[in-house]
Each structure stands twice: as structure tokens, then as C-alpha cells.
Design a protein around this motif. Structure first.
Motif, PDB file in Angstrom:
ATOM      1  N   ILE B 240      51.072  37.814  11.886  1.00 17.40           N
ATOM      2  CA  ILE B 240      52.045  37.842  12.976  1.00 17.40           C
ATOM      3  C   ILE B 240      53.181  36.868  12.699  1.00 17.40           C
ATOM      4  O   ILE B 240      54.362  37.200  12.797  1.00 17.40           O
ATOM      5  N   ALA B 241      52.818  35.646  12.325  1.00 17.73           N
ATOM      6  CA  ALA B 241      53.840  34.626  12.068  1.00 17.73           C
ATOM      7  C   ALA B 241      54.747  35.071  10.932  1.00 17.73           C
ATOM      8  O   ALA B 241      55.962  34.885  10.978  1.00 17.73           O
ATOM      9  N   LEU B 244      57.121  37.839  12.325  1.00 19.75           N
ATOM     10  CA  LEU B 244      58.016  37.548  13.442  1.00 19.75           C
ATOM     11  C   LEU B 244      58.883  36.314  13.244  1.00 19.75           C
ATOM     12  O   LEU B 244      59.889  36.157  13.905  1.00 19.75           O
ATOM     13  N   SER B 245      58.502  35.425  12.329  1.00 20.81           N
ATOM     14  CA  SER B 245      59.237  34.172  12.253  1.00 20.81           C
ATOM     15  C   SER B 245      60.577  34.338  11.562  1.00 20.81           C
ATOM     16  O   SER B 245      60.713  35.098  10.611  1.00 20.81           O
ATOM     17  N   SER B 246      61.582  33.606  12.065  1.00 22.73           N
ATOM     18  CA  SER B 246      62.913  33.709  11.457  1.00 22.73           C
ATOM     19  C   SER B 246      63.174  32.538  10.517  1.00 22.73           C
ATOM     20  O   SER B 246      64.200  32.458   9.878  1.00 22.73           O
TER      21      SER B 246
END
Lengths: 486, 284
Positions: B240-241, B244-246
Motif C-alpha cells: 500500500i505504501a 500510494l506514497s508520493s
């Protein structure tokens, strides 16, 4: 968490329109107490972009109103740069590091070997320089790495890296010489450096496309320094040139060995202990505006160095990282979203495995409490959360969950023999403490490695694990016991 | 065939897989050292250099050719970033000074808009790399000591340390093969990986050694249930990280952990478990 809307004042530059309007920089306040901006020039302001966009449309020389949650300020002689830097209004007292707030991190290394006392002298000099220059939101500290190299770490809210680097790294040895003899030098000999309009000014002239401005300000000398100057001038002859009478030698001003100004000494000053000396210098640019700005920058820098004195040694920039506030804010928001989704996903996996709310719920609670306690401790010790710290938080919570799984499996499994709850817990905690000690020793070298750039990670991981082992895991075990007793 | 029977029959040949992987990994790393001088691909923060963005509409290929020509010793990585408003070009260059670089660019393209650069001096990058590698090695040694002290049994502790070692080496070689450049984030990731890997190995060893009253293979199965669950929860959070992480920092950390966890799965259950079983059966 109360959702506080809007933006807060992060910093006000000295000598800016906002400064003269009486708006002050926040200092030493807990983040939530900072002054928040509600309206600029009659327009409500909610985001950082809105503020800067309204600011950029301000007419030069006009008067604008700035409304905050504490006061309304009248800013005269405004321009599209009011001198206010803003940030998102803090909704909690968790201090955000530069990665999440925007700003610049600079790491300096002294060119020569420095002792610990020299290092703290450098730290206080740089802090003073930055403060005198007009920046209050600064953090300067020294750090040694594993190879015993000394570093100076500077963190600021400003993004004007190049300008600031020049200010911080110039050693600042100022000397005034007559006929190659030093008459006075920066630091103790100078009692006052003028920064007010009475004894400092900027004159501009343009010829065609080139614009030059000149700054000028007065400094005052101690009687001893003035006396030395008198002695030197008394030995000189008087000469006549370009319609005036001067002494045969000039007063030459050197900064770090480079000549910055040459002043003719009027003949009337022969043998006189003149305590006031006027220093001037140039500023150039493509437009009158930029020439003036350049002159102001040069003047401010020179004034700052004269006020704060010189550094024990020259400093070199070994690392500089600017982060725009907009980007920082994006990271912060993004981290929250990622955290939320990760929490949801993990909860789903937990539920699928155990299919039992009585087991799953304590696990959700565990993760939630681990996070909250960790952030609470970080906030209360004023520790700043940067991206490395977030990585540490992730590993702390992830392992907390792993250990909860170990505890659950150990205690809930149906076994052929009858082992007491206590015994099973002991087995589980044996594993948990084993992993705790391994992590602790793994984090210790990180404390000092590489000028402490990864310290945030080490601290949050250690904190998280210690809290976990002492508080949340035992709590989890107890809750689990209660829930599954029936 | 249940897990128990599978392990009873195949626990020795199972060892072939991790052994082969380990040998291949060692080859890859040796090759990397001999051809590039380093055992990983170092990024700007470990090698020294600059990173910044050009906010102009310039042809990337043209720019890259020009820069490679002007600075043959420097390494350039130029990418186009598609943001909401304009195009911006992200430039990462190692072994070069920012002032030199930007003045050459301005020579060709005039006054260009650019963001403030992130500068890392070569000396800081090198010393940071040295020290964090040392930190990793020390962490490893300390963990080995703790494990020995904890179990007070030399051989099983040795197995744990060996598995940990294989984990790191194989993850490292995969990271190299994929071409990931390691920055300070990468170092953080490897440290996190050590922590996670050692957990599952301690769990396995503790279960197999301590629960004397249960049959060996049943203990193994119960350890697997717990151990795999632990990795699955961590994996789901990491995936997930990653998606989704920018932040490039977090992305790099998560990618390395993802690879490392999968490698750890293989090595804990195909290497540590079989050799521990073999040792315990011989002891009887």
C-alpha cells in the motif's frame, strides 16, 4: 483532532513591510499557539498558495490590511513581497521536520580541525548571524560522526539558499588597514553598526541598461581603536587632489583578505581619533529593483558580519537540501493517507486470519495506541518528525503488530498439554524481548553515523520499540486475555 | 500432501533453492564490484552531486547529449516530470559542482528557471556511505551476539545469523539487478529489513527448540502459521505504501523492504527451517 483551518505565520523578515507594521515572528510558542492569518487585503486566505497569489498582486507602495486571529495590521508601503513566510496552521503540537514543512537543511564542515569549544562558538556565531540578518526560525547545532568529523547542521525556514550560504560560510575576518598596518578589526573594536535610516542609505543610478546602487552605513569604533587610527594618520602627509585635501594613504577595508572598500581620509582627520567610519559598497542588477535588492543584500550581509564578528575557521557546505513548503505539505498529507490505507489493509488481513473480532479488535487498538503514544512522546520532547522518523514509526508499528500476532498465536492455540496462560505468555515474550534487544543494538550505531542525518529514524524506532515492549504489548496481552476468557 | 509430510520428505533437497540463490547473489555482487568498484549502485546522496529541476520546455535528449559532451566524467540522470501546470525536467548529476553545471546550461539555453538544488558533497556522501555500511555490519554483529546470548546454543544461533546474512546478500543482489540506486533511504530500508528478518528466525528457532513436548513437525507448522502471517501483514502495508506514497524516499524504502521480505520468506522456511530440523533430528 480539531480541524484548524488556514495558515499561520512562520516568520517575519526584519526590515520588511510586515515588520514595520508591527507583525512579529513567532518564537518559542507551541505550534498550536501560533498566530493565524485570516485575511489579506480584504480577501479570506485559507491556503499557502492563496496567500502568495494575493500577495503577488499587491501594488507597490499601497497600503494593505492583514487580519489575523489576534489582530488586524496595517501594512504601509507594501509590495509583492511583504516579508512574511507562512505555513499550514499546526493542528497539533507534533513538530514537523523540514521534510514535511518546507525549508532548507544545510550541513557545513569546518575546513580546519576544530575543538569542541570552537564548535559551540561556531554554532552560536552562526545562530547570531542568522538572527541579526533577520531569520528567527533557525536551528543550528553541531554533530560528530563516527569518524570524529565535526559538522554544523543548520535548518531554516527560508529557501534563499545561495544568499544564506554566503552569509554563513564567510569567516568574516574584517580588517581596516592604513599603509598595510591593521588599524582596527571586526568584533571588539566595533561598538555599533548602523542599520537605521539616519546613518545608512542606498543610492541608485542608472545609465542605459545597467543599474548600480550604492549602500552606505556608519560604524562606531571604540576609543582604543579610534586612538590607533589617530596614531596611524598622524604620521601621514597631506596631499591635494580632485579639489580636496586628503591624507597620503587611504583607509583600506578587507573582508577575509579581499579588499571590499577604499576610503580617502580627509586631511582634517590627521591625528584625530575619529570614532565614526562610513562604509560603502555596490549592488548591481538588470533592473533598478534587482540592483537595489542586491545592494540591500550586500549591505545586510556586511552589517551582520561586522556585528557578530568572525568565525574561528572557514566553513564549507557539504550538503544543502531545500524543500518547498508546498511539497512538504504534500508529503505530510500523503503520509497520513498512506497510513490510513495501510491500517485498513492490515486490519482486513488480520480479520481474515483470525475471523474473530475478539482477537482482531485488540490488535487494531494496539496499532492505534502504539502510534498515538509514540507521537505524543515525540511531541512532548519536541522531537521533529521528518521522513526518516516516519520510516522509524512504520517499523515500530509493523513490529508491534507482528508481536501481537506472536502473542495471540502462542496463547490461543489449542494444545494437547495444559500450559498456563502465564507460561505461554512467557514464551511469547521471550521471542519479543529477543527481537527488542536486536533492534536496540542495531539502532545505536545510527545515532552518530553520517552527521546524524538518520538520527530521526533511530530515535523513533527505539522509542517505539521501548514503549511497545514496556507498555503496549503487555497491555495487549491483558486485553486479549480478558476478551477471550469467556 | 500436507505441510508436515512435505517437510519430512523434502527438507534436505529444499536447501538447494536458497543455496543456489546465495551463490548467484555472491557472483552478482562480485561482478558488480569488479566492474563498477562498488557493491551497490550509489545515488547522489552517497556519491556526491546535485539534484534539481529545470522549469523549462527543453528537449531531454538534446540536453542529455549536450551535458554528457561537456562533462564526460559526470553521471547524468534526466527525467521529465509531468506536474499539473508546466513541464519540468528533473536533473540528477553526480561528481559535478552545481555552479559549473548551471552555467553550462545557461550558456546553451539562456536564463532558465530552476529550483534550488539539493547538494551533497562527494566527501560527505562517501563518509556517510562508509559509516552506514559500518553501522550495518555492527548491527549485524551485535544481533549475532544477542542471539547467541539468548539461545545459549551455538549451532541454532549460527543458523539464524547465517540466514540473516543470506537475506541481506540476496536482497542486495536483486536490488542491483533491477538497477535500483541506493540513497540514504536504501540504507534505512536495509536496517529495517534486518529487524524484520531476525524476528521470523527467532520465532522459528524459539518454537522448535523450546516446545519439547510437541512433535517437531507440528511445531514447525505452527511456527509457519505465525511467521507467514507476520510477513503477510507487513507485506500488505508495504505494498500500500509503495503504491500510494508520493515521496521518493518512502518509495525507495518500501521497494527494498518488499524484495527483502519475499527473500526472507524463502530463506526462513527453505533454509533456516530445514537445517534446524536436520540438526535437531541428528541430535536425537
Amino acid at each position: 483532532m480539531p480541524w484548524i483551518d488556514g495558515i499561520a505565520i512562520r516568520h517575519v523578515s526584519i526590515d520588511s513591510p510586515a515588520f514595520y507594521a508591527g507583525i512579529s515572528s513567532p518564537s518559542g510558542l507551541a505550534p498550536i499557539a501560533r498566530e493565524r492569518i485570516l485575511e489579506l487585503n480584504g480577501v479570506p486566505v485559507k491556503t499557502i498558495e492563496e496567500f502568495y497569489s494575493i500577495e503577488s498582486e499587491i501594488q507597490e507602495g499601497s497600503t494593505v490590511l492583514l487580519k489575523t486571529n489576534k489582530n488586524t495590521f496595517v501594512i504601509d508601503n507594501a509590495s509583492s513581497d511583504l516579508g512574511i513566510s507562512v505555513m499550514n496552521a499546526p493542528t497539533s503540537n507534533v513538530r514537523k521536520g523540514l521534510d514535511l514543512q518546507g525549508g532548507t537543511k544545510i550541513v557545513l564542515q569546518p575546513v580546519d580541525e576544530v575543538s569542541d569549544e570552537d564548535a559551540s562558538l561556531i554554532v552560536s556565531s552562526i545562530t547570531e548571524r542568522l538572527n541579526v540578518y533577520g531569520l528567527s526560525d533557525v536551528s543550528v547545532r553541531s554533530a560528530k560522526d563516527l569518524e570524529n568529523n565535526m559538522f554544523i547542521l543548520v535548518e531554516l525556514a527560508s529557501l534563499d539558499v545561495e544568499e544564506l550560504i554566503e552569509l554563513i560560510t564567510s569567516q568574516g575576518k574584517f580588517e581596516a588597514k592604513i599603509a598595510n598596518e591593521t588599524v582596527f578589526s571586526g568584533g571588539e573594536d566595533i561598538t555599533n553598526v548602523c542599520r537605521t535610516p539616519e546613518c545608512s542609505r542606498i543610492d541608485c543610478s542608472s545609465s542605459g541598461t545597467s543599474h548600480t546602487c550604492n549602500f552606505q552605513f556608519e560604524i562606531s569604533l571604540t576609543p582604543e581603536a579610534a586612538g590607533r587610527q589617530a596614531e596611524a594618520t598622524s604620521q601621514l602627509d597631506v596631499v591635494y587632489e580632485s579639489g580636496g585635501s586628503y591624507l597620503s594613504e587611504d583607509l583600506e577595508l578587507y573582508m577575509d583578505g579581499t579588499l571590499v572598500d577604499t576610503l580617502k581620509i580627509g586631511s582634517s582627520l590627521k591625528g584625530q581619533a575619529a570614532t565614526k567610519v562610513s562604509i560603502s559598497g555596490p549592488g548591481t542588477g538588470n533592473s533598478r529593483e534587482s540592483a537595489k535588492d542586491n545592494a540591500v543584500d550586500n549591505m545586510k550581509r556586511l552589517q551582520t558580519i561586522l556585528i557578530t564578528g568572525s568565525l574561528p575557521t572557514k566553513l564549507e557546505v557539504v550538503y544543502a537540501k531545500p524543500i518547498s513548503p508546498v511539497l512538504g505539505e504534500e508529503f505530510a498529507k500523503n503520509s497520513l493517507i498512506v497510513g490510513l490505507f495501510a491500517f485498513l489493509m492490515v486490519s482486513v488481513v488480520v480479520f481474515i486470519r483470525y475471523r474473530n473480532l475478539k482477537v482482531s479488535i485488540p490488535m487494531f487498538l494496539l496499532m492505534f495506541f502504539e502510534l498515538t503514544i509514540l507521537l505524543g512522546v515525540a511531541a512532548s520532547i519536541g522531537w521533529e518528525i521528518d521522513l526518516a522518523a516516519i520510516a522509524g514509526i512504520i517499523i515500530a508499528i509493523g513490529t508491534a503488530l507482528d508481536h501481537a500476532i506472536i502473542i495471540s498465536d502462542e496463547t490461543l492455540e489449542k494444545k494437547k498439554e495444559i500450559m498456563s496462560w502465564k507460561q505461554r505468555l512467557k514464551n511469547a515474550f521471550f521471542i519479543i524481548f529477543g527481537s527488542y534487544f536486536t533492534v536496540v543494538v542495531a539502532m545505536i550505531p545510527l545515532w552518530a553515523a553520517g552527521a546524524g542525518l538518520l538520527r530521526g529514524f533511530a530515535v523513533t524506532t527505539l522509542l517505539g520499540f521501548t514503549i511497545g515492549v514496556l507498555v503496549t504489548r503487555p497491555a495487549f496481552a491483558v486485553v486479549l486475555e480478558r476478551f477471550t476468557e469467556k | 500432501m500436507g505441510v508436515k509430510q512435505f517437510y519430512r520428505k523434502f527438507h534436505k533437497p529444499l536447501l538447494i533453492i536458497p543455496t543456489v540463490l546465495l551463490i548467484l547473489a555472491i557472483f552478482q555482487i562480485s561482478f558488480q564490484i569488479s566492474s563498477t568498484g562498488d557493491f551497490v549502485k550509489k545515488g547522489v546522496s552517497l556519491k556526491g552531486g546535485v539534484e534539481f529541476e529545470l522549469e523549462e520546455n527543453i528537449d531531454i535528449n538534446e540536453l542529455e547529449t549536450y551535458l554528457n559532451q561537456e562533462f564526460p566524467n559526470a553521471d547524468f540522470s534526466i527525467r521529465e516530470l509531468i506536474t499539473q501546470e508546466e513541464n519540468s525536467i528533473s536533473i540528477t548529476a553526480t561528481e559535478i559542482e552545481f555552479s559549473e553545471l548551471i552555467s553550462k546550461i545557461k550558456e546553451k539555453y539562456g536564463e532558465v528557471n530552476h529550483t534550488e538544488p539539493t547538494i551533497t558533497s562527494a566527501s560527505l556522501g562517501a563518509s556517510f556511505f562508509r559509516q552506514t555500511v559500518k553501522a550495518l555490519i555492527f548491527a549485524f554483529l551485535f544481533i549475532a551476539l544477542v542471539v547467541f546470548a539468548y539461545f545459549r546454543a551455538l549451532v541454532p544461533s549460527g543458523f539464524i545469523v547465517f540466514t540473516l546474512f543470506s537475506d541481506i546478500i540476496v536482497t542486495l543482489s536483486i536490488v542491483n539487478l533491477i538497477g535500483i540506486t541506493i540513497s540514504t533511504a536504501g540504507i534505512v530500508a536495509f536496517l529495517m529489513l534486518i529487524g524484520y528478518s531476525v524476528d521470523t528466525d527467532i520465532l522459528l528457532t524459539s518454537r522448535l527448540l523450546k516446545r519439547k513436548n510437541e512433535e517437531l513437525y507440528s511445531r514447525l507448522v505452527s511456527a509457519m502459521k505465525t511467521g507467514v502471517m507476520m510477513v503477510v501483514t507487513t507485506l500488505s502495508a508495504v505494498i500500500i505504501a509503495l503504491f500510494l506514497s508520493s515521496s521518493p524516499f518512502i518509495q525507495e524504502v518500501m521497494t527494498i523492504i518488499l524484495i527483502g521480505l519475499i527473500v526472507d520468506l524463502i530463506f526462513t522456511w527453505f533454509q533456516n527451517a530445514p537445517i534446524l530440523i536436520y540438526y535437531l533430528e541428528r541430535k536425537k
